[in-house]
Design a protein around this motif. Structure first.
Motif, PDB file in Angstrom:
ATOM      1  N   THR A  86      -5.187  11.383   0.220  1.00  0.00           N
ATOM      2  CA  THR A  86      -3.945  10.581   0.393  1.00  0.00           C
ATOM      3  C   THR A  86      -3.455  11.605   1.659  1.00  0.00           C
ATOM      4  O   THR A  86      -2.720  11.096   2.418  1.00  0.00           O
ATOM      5  CB  THR A  86      -2.989  10.870  -0.829  1.00  0.00           C
ATOM      6  N   SER A  90       0.951  -1.261  -0.059  1.00  0.00           N
ATOM      7  CA  SER A  90       0.047   0.086   0.126  1.00  0.00           C
ATOM      8  C   SER A  90       0.793   1.418  -0.070  1.00  0.00           C
ATOM      9  O   SER A  90       0.532   2.536  -0.313  1.00  0.00           O
ATOM     10  CB  SER A  90      -0.849  -0.048   1.214  1.00  0.00           C
ATOM     11  N   VAL A  91       1.993   1.047   0.411  1.00  0.00           N
ATOM     12  CA  VAL A  91       2.872   2.382   0.437  1.00  0.00           C
ATOM     13  C   VAL A  91       3.922   2.212  -0.647  1.00  0.00           C
ATOM     14  O   VAL A  91       4.969   3.211  -0.626  1.00  0.00           O
ATOM     15  CB  VAL A  91       3.659   2.598   1.957  1.00  0.00           C
ATOM     16  N   GLN A  92       3.850   1.395  -1.553  1.00  0.00           N
ATOM     17  CA  GLN A  92       4.711   1.199  -2.702  1.00  0.00           C
ATOM     18  C   GLN A  92       4.050   1.737  -3.835  1.00  0.00           C
ATOM     19  O   GLN A  92       3.000   1.757  -3.885  1.00  0.00           O
ATOM     20  CB  GLN A  92       5.291  -0.205  -2.764  1.00  0.00           C
ATOM     21  N   PHE A 133      -1.845   3.611  -3.058  1.00  0.00           N
ATOM     22  CA  PHE A 133      -2.213   4.254  -1.860  1.00  0.00           C
ATOM     23  C   PHE A 133      -3.433   5.187  -2.068  1.00  0.00           C
ATOM     24  O   PHE A 133      -4.279   5.424  -0.865  1.00  0.00           O
ATOM     25  CB  PHE A 133      -0.959   4.814  -1.433  1.00  0.00           C
TER      26      PHE A 133
END
Length: 460
Positions: free
Chosen positions: A207, A49-51, A63
């Protein structure tokens, strides 16, 4: 008006009764087994999710898609809704709510996988997806796809727009004395500035917005649990015991039964995380991802954060506060929530107000995209502009009028959305299982998907 109100009130009660609860929870459990428990790859989903999948097809980052979906699902129901479930169903309702999140992760995973599998792009390169495309392209059920799109568009004006605007306007008026019409105009202006840029603009705002609002709320809950430190473990024990033996709760909860505790806990959890409702996959389909399984894992973490973490924290705060302050009344969920947060010196009430305001506004942004995608599927040429104008006007309408009827209509539309989506999930579960076995359990998670549909009806 009384006749219409009674009609939708009864319809809402029927649609969100035991048949729907059993259907949704049954689908959660079935997919958990059929997909070989994808929940065990939670930490992989959190990492992904953070890539960024650079060069992958899609409109927004993984994300960004997750944040937009969470913006729509994390709402006032996570705060007041859980407290109401406790007030009506007893402390055991918290455990039943939590369990819907655990099993619901499999459903969120499956519907997001299918959304990416059957997503399409128009001539301008914009990506679209969701249950309507899975129903049309995967099952050939165009009529059911249209039904889902219609119900989604109608639901967006209810749960995603007018009721959230009403919550914001009433809270601002009661807390700060600001007239509701001023709040309505402000909401219209701010929302218009965001949604006019489409999903990319919405995702950019979400975000930044979602982690901040959720972070403040979680910190507030942890502070309350610190203050109620000696009552936290008794609260956990009471939640577990009363989930299966409501009489263990004692006091005013003796009237609760196992059926009541389960009904309110399951209903709140299912309604809160929207797993199986078909809304989240609409934005999951726009993610830049190498293959359907990667985004499916990311999307499933949204249910984890929404229900397994935030709803569970809220429930634990409420139950521990009841034990810490036994003289309080817990018949009113809203009052119960306000009481719990008032125990934070100086900032308790403002923090609760901030949570409700930001959660409601984020829901407005997330659901605006769901509605846009639904009307775009139905009719491309003029629908988007007309929808955005109506959505903005509905925000003002929701800010200045009473919405008892709108709540029942919104609940009914949400349930009607779920039915076509569950048909797609169950009939295409074999496709989801094959994709999962190939990419997830076959050790090919980093591979590109072999084919991507490039055109659809939106060009016509």
């Amino acid at each position: 008006m009384d006749t219409i109100y009674n009609l939708f009130s009864q319809l809402s009660s029927v649609l969100w009764g035991w048949p729907m609860i059993i259907l949704l929870l049954g689908t959660h459990i079935f997919l958990t087994i059929r997909l070989r428990v994808p929940q065990r790859r939670l930490f992989t989903g959190l990492r992904l999710s953070v890539q960024k999948d650079k060069g992958a097809n899609g409109d927004v980052s993984q994300f960004g898609a997750l944040a937009t979906a969470m913006a729509a699902t994390i709402g006032t129901g996570n705060i007041v809704g859980v407290a109401t479930a406790v007030a009506l169903g007893g402390p055991g309702a918290v455990l039943w709510c939590w369990l819907t999140g655990i099993f619901g992760m499999a459903t969120k995973y499956a519907e997001s996988l299918l959304a990416v599998k059957y997503r399409v792009r128009d001539s301008n390169g914009r990506t679209y997806g969701g249950p309507m495309y899975a129903l049309e392209l995967g099952l050939g059920m165009k009529w059911l796809a249209l039904a889902f799109a219609v119900f989604t568009a109608l639901a967006s004006f209810g749960i995603g727009c007018t009721v959230q605007a009403n919550s914001i306007a009433l809270l601002a008026y009661k807390t700060f004395g600001i007239p509701t019409w001023i709040i309505g105009l402000s909401l219209c202006a701010i929302t218009a500035l965001v949604i006019i840029g489409g999903v990319k603009s919405i995702a950019r705002v979400c975000t930044i917005f979602v982690p901040i609002m959720a972070g403040f709320y979680v910190l507030g809950c942890l502070f309350i649990l610190y203050m109620n430190g000696s009552f936290v473990w008794p609260a956990i024990r009471l939640i577990v015991e009363s989930a299966f033996n409501p009489e263990a709760a004692g006091g005013g909860f003796v009237g609760s039964t196992l059926i009541i505790a389960a009904r309110y806990g399951l209903a709140r959890g299912l309604f809160s995380n929207e797993s199986g409702m078909g809304s989240g996959p609409i934005v999951a389909a726009t993610a830049q991802t190498r293959n359907p399984v990667r985004q499916a894992l990311v999307s499933s973490t949204g249910t984890f954060w929404d229900t397994v973490v935030i709803c569970a924290l809220t429930g634990l705060v409420i139950v521990s506060s009841i034990l810490a302050y036994p003289d309080i009344s817990y018949a009113d969920g809203a009052a119960l929530t306000k009481m719990a947060f008032s125990k934070i010196p100086y900032i308790g009430a403002p923090l609760l107000s901030f949570g409700i305001l930001t959660f409601a506004f984020s829901t407005i942004l997330g659901w605006s995209y769901y509605g846009e995608s639904a009307v775009t599927y139905i009719e491309r040429k003029y629908s988007l502009c007309i929808y955005r104008i109506l959505y903005i006007l509905a925000l003002f309408f929701g800010s200045v009028v009473s919405l008892d009827l709108i709540w029942d209509i919104a609940d009914s539309m949400n349930a009607l959305m779920a039915i076509p989506n569950l048909v797609a999930l169950l009939l295409l579960s074999g496709v989801a299982a094959r994709e999962t076995n190939k990419y997830l359990w076959g050790g090919r998670l980093d591979e590109e998907m072999e084919d991507t549909p490039l055109n659809d009806k939106t060009d016509k």
